[in-house]
Design a protein around this motif. Structure first.
Motif, PDB file in Angstrom:
ATOM      1  N   ALA B  50       0.774  -1.231  -0.011  1.00 50.11           N
ATOM      2  CA  ALA B  50      -0.010   0.062  -0.046  1.00 50.11           C
ATOM      3  C   ALA B  50       0.804   1.328  -0.207  1.00 50.11           C
ATOM      4  O   ALA B  50       0.560   2.188  -0.585  1.00 50.11           O
ATOM      5  CB  ALA B  50      -0.894   0.013   1.503  1.00 50.11           C
ATOM      6  N   LYS B 174      -1.342   8.673   2.681  1.00 50.97           N
ATOM      7  CA  LYS B 174      -2.283   7.248   2.717  1.00 50.97           C
ATOM      8  C   LYS B 174      -3.552   7.414   3.679  1.00 50.97           C
ATOM      9  O   LYS B 174      -4.289   6.320   3.568  1.00 50.97           O
ATOM     10  CB  LYS B 174      -1.509   5.945   2.605  1.00 50.97           C
ATOM     11  CG  LYS B 174      -1.085   5.677   4.022  1.00 50.97           C
ATOM     12  CD  LYS B 174      -0.423   4.460   4.032  1.00 50.97           C
ATOM     13  CE  LYS B 174      -0.086   3.446   5.259  1.00 50.97           C
ATOM     14  NZ  LYS B 174      -1.283   3.194   5.763  1.00 50.97           N
ATOM     15  N   PRO B 205     -12.979  -1.167  12.616  1.00 52.93           N
ATOM     16  CA  PRO B 205     -11.794  -2.041  12.108  1.00 52.93           C
ATOM     17  C   PRO B 205     -11.093  -1.254  10.930  1.00 52.93           C
ATOM     18  O   PRO B 205     -10.015  -1.454  10.317  1.00 52.93           O
ATOM     19  CB  PRO B 205     -12.506  -3.324  11.238  1.00 52.93           C
ATOM     20  CG  PRO B 205     -13.761  -2.762  11.086  1.00 52.93           C
ATOM     21  CD  PRO B 205     -14.165  -1.872  12.401  1.00 52.93           C
ATOM     22  N   TYR B 206     -11.579  -0.113  10.429  1.00 47.89           N
ATOM     23  CA  TYR B 206     -10.997   0.655   9.651  1.00 47.89           C
ATOM     24  C   TYR B 206     -10.266   1.923  10.009  1.00 47.89           C
ATOM     25  O   TYR B 206      -9.187   2.541   9.372  1.00 47.89           O
ATOM     26  CB  TYR B 206     -11.884   1.818   8.787  1.00 47.89           C
ATOM     27  CG  TYR B 206     -13.202   0.606   7.966  1.00 47.89           C
ATOM     28  CD1 TYR B 206     -12.836  -0.032   6.947  1.00 47.89           C
ATOM     29  CD2 TYR B 206     -14.321   0.391   8.550  1.00 47.89           C
ATOM     30  CE1 TYR B 206     -13.728  -0.873   6.275  1.00 47.89           C
ATOM     31  CE2 TYR B 206     -15.259  -0.347   8.050  1.00 47.89           C
ATOM     32  CZ  TYR B 206     -14.929  -0.993   6.725  1.00 47.89           C
ATOM     33  OH  TYR B 206     -15.701  -1.824   6.316  1.00 47.89           O
ATOM     34  N   LEU B 207     -10.054   1.955  11.257  1.00 51.66           N
ATOM     35  CA  LEU B 207      -9.434   2.946  12.173  1.00 51.66           C
ATOM     36  C   LEU B 207      -7.702   2.770  12.015  1.00 51.66           C
ATOM     37  O   LEU B 207      -7.170   1.813  12.093  1.00 51.66           O
ATOM     38  CB  LEU B 207      -9.725   3.027  13.604  1.00 51.66           C
ATOM     39  CG  LEU B 207      -8.930   3.955  14.325  1.00 51.66           C
ATOM     40  CD1 LEU B 207      -9.597   5.468  14.122  1.00 51.66           C
ATOM     41  CD2 LEU B 207      -8.937   3.766  15.922  1.00 51.66           C
ATOM     42  N   TRP B 209      -4.588   3.391  14.012  1.00 51.02           N
ATOM     43  CA  TRP B 209      -4.729   3.496  15.420  1.00 51.02           C
ATOM     44  C   TRP B 209      -3.663   4.548  15.737  1.00 51.02           C
ATOM     45  O   TRP B 209      -3.872   5.260  16.702  1.00 51.02           O
ATOM     46  CB  TRP B 209      -4.049   2.248  15.927  1.00 51.02           C
ATOM     47  CG  TRP B 209      -4.807   0.852  15.758  1.00 51.02           C
ATOM     48  CD1 TRP B 209      -5.959   0.960  15.468  1.00 51.02           C
ATOM     49  CD2 TRP B 209      -4.294  -0.393  15.676  1.00 51.02           C
ATOM     50  NE1 TRP B 209      -6.280  -0.480  15.195  1.00 51.02           N
ATOM     51  CE2 TRP B 209      -5.160  -1.278  15.436  1.00 51.02           C
ATOM     52  CE3 TRP B 209      -3.099  -0.922  16.199  1.00 51.02           C
ATOM     53  CZ2 TRP B 209      -5.058  -2.600  15.378  1.00 51.02           C
ATOM     54  CZ3 TRP B 209      -2.798  -2.311  16.126  1.00 51.02           C
ATOM     55  CH2 TRP B 209      -3.806  -3.097  15.780  1.00 51.02           C
ATOM     56  N   PHE B 233      -7.147   3.498   7.972  1.00 48.86           N
ATOM     57  CA  PHE B 233      -5.791   3.412   7.459  1.00 48.86           C
ATOM     58  C   PHE B 233      -5.652   3.435   5.922  1.00 48.86           C
ATOM     59  O   PHE B 233      -4.466   3.383   5.231  1.00 48.86           O
ATOM     60  CB  PHE B 233      -5.348   2.231   8.117  1.00 48.86           C
ATOM     61  CG  PHE B 233      -6.081   0.857   7.761  1.00 48.86           C
ATOM     62  CD1 PHE B 233      -5.756   0.389   6.603  1.00 48.86           C
ATOM     63  CD2 PHE B 233      -6.965   0.330   8.497  1.00 48.86           C
ATOM     64  CE1 PHE B 233      -6.697  -0.804   6.242  1.00 48.86           C
ATOM     65  CE2 PHE B 233      -7.729  -0.637   8.227  1.00 48.86           C
ATOM     66  CZ  PHE B 233      -7.459  -1.334   7.057  1.00 48.86           C
ATOM     67  N   GLU B 234      -6.588   3.285   5.325  1.00 45.61           N
ATOM     68  CA  GLU B 234      -6.689   3.344   3.848  1.00 45.61           C
ATOM     69  C   GLU B 234      -7.676   4.302   3.065  1.00 45.61           C
ATOM     70  O   GLU B 234      -8.878   4.517   3.640  1.00 45.61           O
ATOM     71  CB  GLU B 234      -7.070   2.147   3.443  1.00 45.61           C
ATOM     72  CG  GLU B 234      -7.352   1.692   1.722  1.00 45.61           C
ATOM     73  CD  GLU B 234      -5.967   2.047   1.072  1.00 45.61           C
ATOM     74  OE1 GLU B 234      -5.065   1.320   1.289  1.00 45.61           O
ATOM     75  OE2 GLU B 234      -6.465   2.657   0.034  1.00 45.61           O
ATOM     76  N   ASP B 237     -11.197   3.493   2.223  1.00 47.87           N
ATOM     77  CA  ASP B 237     -12.238   3.054   2.998  1.00 47.87           C
ATOM     78  C   ASP B 237     -12.883   4.275   3.748  1.00 47.87           C
ATOM     79  O   ASP B 237     -13.834   3.965   4.557  1.00 47.87           O
ATOM     80  CB  ASP B 237     -11.493   2.262   4.158  1.00 47.87           C
ATOM     81  CG  ASP B 237     -10.967   0.770   3.714  1.00 47.87           C
ATOM     82  OD1 ASP B 237     -11.612   0.411   2.780  1.00 47.87           O
ATOM     83  OD2 ASP B 237     -10.242   0.345   4.510  1.00 47.87           O
TER      84      ASP B 237
END
Lengths: 371, 271
Positions: B50, B174, B205-207, B209, B233-234, B237
């Motif tokens: 990525a 990103k 789950p998309y966070l 951190w 993180f993406e 998303d």
């Protein structure tokens, strides 16, 4: 029997220094993986390999290597935690021992039971004098609103504990908690095993498998240093240490998976003259990296990520921690390529698959653990 | 007069059929190479880790600029007798006419070159120009193409960078900030809202951190506007992430007895 040359200390989690692969190996590996992903390259370089080599049906690693590694790492834990755990006075502290998912299940529990320390497998701190060992808090952590409330209550209890507490925690759970909760304020010291580098792996292999001649399929050279020299010439072990992220358990499993040997009964090697030294050699050719099922790559990554944070999960728990619908058959598909195990409805990541899973998640850009 | 004729004839080289063929070959080769890169790079980039994806995508406009320069440098000496005197002569005679004819195209093309180096947007960035918000999917000589959240492709000339503000949500990184908004009743206590919504973000789950999670409140006439800000993180998303924050955030607030403000129902008045 262990050797004093292996890394004997536990290092702070923040200071974990990954072994690095040589740049040329990393580039070659990256190039190969792109082609594998594009489904262009199916077979690895076989130019240097003699004919008639096959993967062994059974493990080549002797039991005494595993026992010695376990004994060595128990000794590391003894040096840092045993006196502290048996102390009955002095200030009470909470420490964390952070393990990669490649470390055998129940490692800390076995160590504590062997030393007759108090163990508890729940989010509670019963009263007592000696230290309390919580072997794995990953199963207590749930990435849900209720789970976070429970974790806050547990951290409060730990903060008020009247005895020393040692928390065993997976590196993924630790990183998740460290980034999203107050665990670093409660835990005074978080440590993990020091990374094993190429020389350490060479030492371990030489001590317990000294009679084997390991050759790299990439270079055709012996991967172990010649005679008593400490210098490792072939980059195989450097790359192996990097691929295992410094965890010796993972490194030895990867080495075992790469083993190829002649199976010809008469022992004659048709290509023996090519390099002149193939007789009895054990060749190391890494198998192709597992690829996620096409069109389910993203959701597979989310599932693998959740399994690393929480440990083994049943379907109901997967649904609770992952507000995404998991397609029917995905677990079975991941099981077929060896990335998950499904035992009686409980899904987990096999220890042997961990290096592959971490690499897949790193490439997909998901948040990673610290070690 | 003779001298002028002499100079003009020396501006151009002798053109034969073979010269035209060479020019056509150079153009064709550069065009094919560019199309090959445009086809290959995004597909390979999808399989790269990525962190390298955006980097690879940004090679395309750079490659186009380089190929254009190569074509220009190769073709010009085939047509023109390149000397300083000829250069000034050509610029003086056809420059003005050409300038008027292709003014708008040239403005956009120059802005496109500036955009490559100044980088108000890059391939893969999420940008807003005017009312259009979307992912930069292609950067051409004259224009930039965005794909909006509704899957519309919008073509915007580069020349807009001269006159408009370009809002870039991720600026080459990103991740970008996502916001979920809630309107809560202003006459109730706001205790617990920050903790609840922070937990909602921390359980997504998309966070990403490593980025902070913030809850901002603002009083308005009929409600308190609560904004939950966090980073996925993406990039891709972002809409899933915002949806996840919104749905679970709303449910969590309702479960905690915090009243979400809604518009009154304007039904028919009973007689």
């Amino acid at each position: 029997m262990t050797t004093s040359l292996l890394p004997a200390e536990l290092v702070p989690v923040d200071g974990y220094d990954w072994p690095r692969a040589p740049a040329s190996s990393s580039l070659k590996d990256g190039y190969r993986r792109i082609w594998e992903k594009l489904r262009v390259l199916d077979d690895r370089n076989v130019d240097l390999l003699p004919d008639g080599l096959e993967r062994l049906p059974e493990s080549l690693i002797p039991d005494d290597l595993w026992s010695a590694l376990r004994a060595h790492q128990y000794a590391c834990l003894d040096r840092v935690y045993l006196d502290w755990a048996r102390r009955k006075d002095g200030p009470n502290t909470v420490c964390a021992f952070v393990m990669m998912p490649s470390v055998p299940h129940g490692f800390l529990a076995d160590w504590a039971a062997d030393r007759e320390l108090d163990l508890v497998d729940a989010a509670a701190v019963p009263t007592g004098k000696n230290a309390l060992i919580v072997p794995d808090i990953s199963s207590l952590v749930r990435r849900t609103l209720e789970g976070r409330a429970a974790m806050r209550a547990y951290l409060t209890e730990l903060n008020d504990a009247s005895r020393n507490v040692l928390l065993g925690v997976s590196s993924w759970t630790w990183t998740y908690l460290a980034q999203t909760s107050a665990i670093e304020a409660v835990v005074s010291d978080a440590r993990c095993f020091a990374p094993f580098r190429d020389q350490d792996l060479a030492e371990l292999i030489k001590t317990h498998m000294g009679e084997e001649v390991f050759k790299s399929a990439e270079s055709g050279d012996d991967i172990l240093p010649k005679d008593d020299s400490d210098e490792v010439n072939d980059p195989y072990l450097k790359t192996l240490a990097a691929r295992a992220y410094g965890c010796p358990w993972a490194a030895i499993r990867l080495l075992d998976a790469a083993v190829k040997r002649e199976v010809d009964g008469d022992g004659e090697d048709a290509d023996g003259d090519r390099d002149g030294a193939t007789d009895g050699a054990t060749w190391l050719q890494d198998p192709a990296s597992p690829q996620l099922p096409a069109r389910f790559e993203r959701i597979s990554c989310f599932l693998l990520h959740a399994l690393l944070i929480h440990g083994p999960l049943v379907a109901k728990d997967v649904a609770a921690v992952l507000p995404i619908t998991i397609p029917v058959g995905l677990v079975a598909a991941l099981g077929r390529i060896g990335l998950v195990d499904d035992e009686a409805g409980k899904v987990s990541i096999p220890q042997s698959a961990y290096p592959h899973v971490r690499r897949i998640l790193a490439e997909a850009g998901l948040p990673l653990d610290q070690i | 007069m003779n001298a002028e004729n002499y100079d003009l004839t020396r501006v151009f080289n002798e053109m034969s059929g073979w010269t035209f063929m060479q020019i056509a070959l150079v153009i064709l080769l550069c065009f094919l190479l560019y199309q090959l890169l445009r086809y290959t790079v995004p597909r390979v980039a999808e399989h790269l880790p990525a962190r390298f994806r955006l980097l690879a995508l940004n090679l395309i406009p750079l490659a186009r600029l380089i190929l254009f320069a190569v074509a220009l440098v190769t073709i010009t000496p085939m047509i023109f007798n390149v000397t300083l005197k000829n250069f000034v002569l050509v610029l003086g005679t056809v420059g003005v006419a050409l300038g008027f004819a292709i003014k708008d195209w040239a403005t956009s093309a120059v802005a496109g070159i500036v955009a490559i180096f100044e980088r108000p947007y890059r391939s893969g960035d999420w940008i807003r120009i005017g009312d259009d918000y979307g992912e930069v999917i292609d950067i051409h000589t004259r224009s930039v193409k965005l794909r909006t959240a509704d899957d519309d492709v919008v073509t915007i000339p580069h020349s807009r960078i001269w006159s408009e503000n370009i809002s870039n949500a991720n600026d080459g990184s990103k991740t970008l900030m996502c916001i979920a908004e809630f309107l809560v009743a202003p006459d109730r206590s706001t205790a617990g809202i920050i903790d609840i919504l922070t937990d909602v973000a921390h359980t997504s789950p998309y966070l990403d951190w490593s980025r902070p999670v913030k809850v901002i409140m603002h009083n308005e006439v009929y409600a308190t506007r609560v904004r939950l800000k966090a980073y996925p993180f993406e990039l891709r998303d972002q809409f899933n992430f915002a949806t996840d924050l919104t749905t679970r955030g709303r449910d969590a607030l309702i479960n905690a007895d915090i009243k979400i403000v809604s518009t009154p129902e304007f039904g028919t008045t009973p007689n």
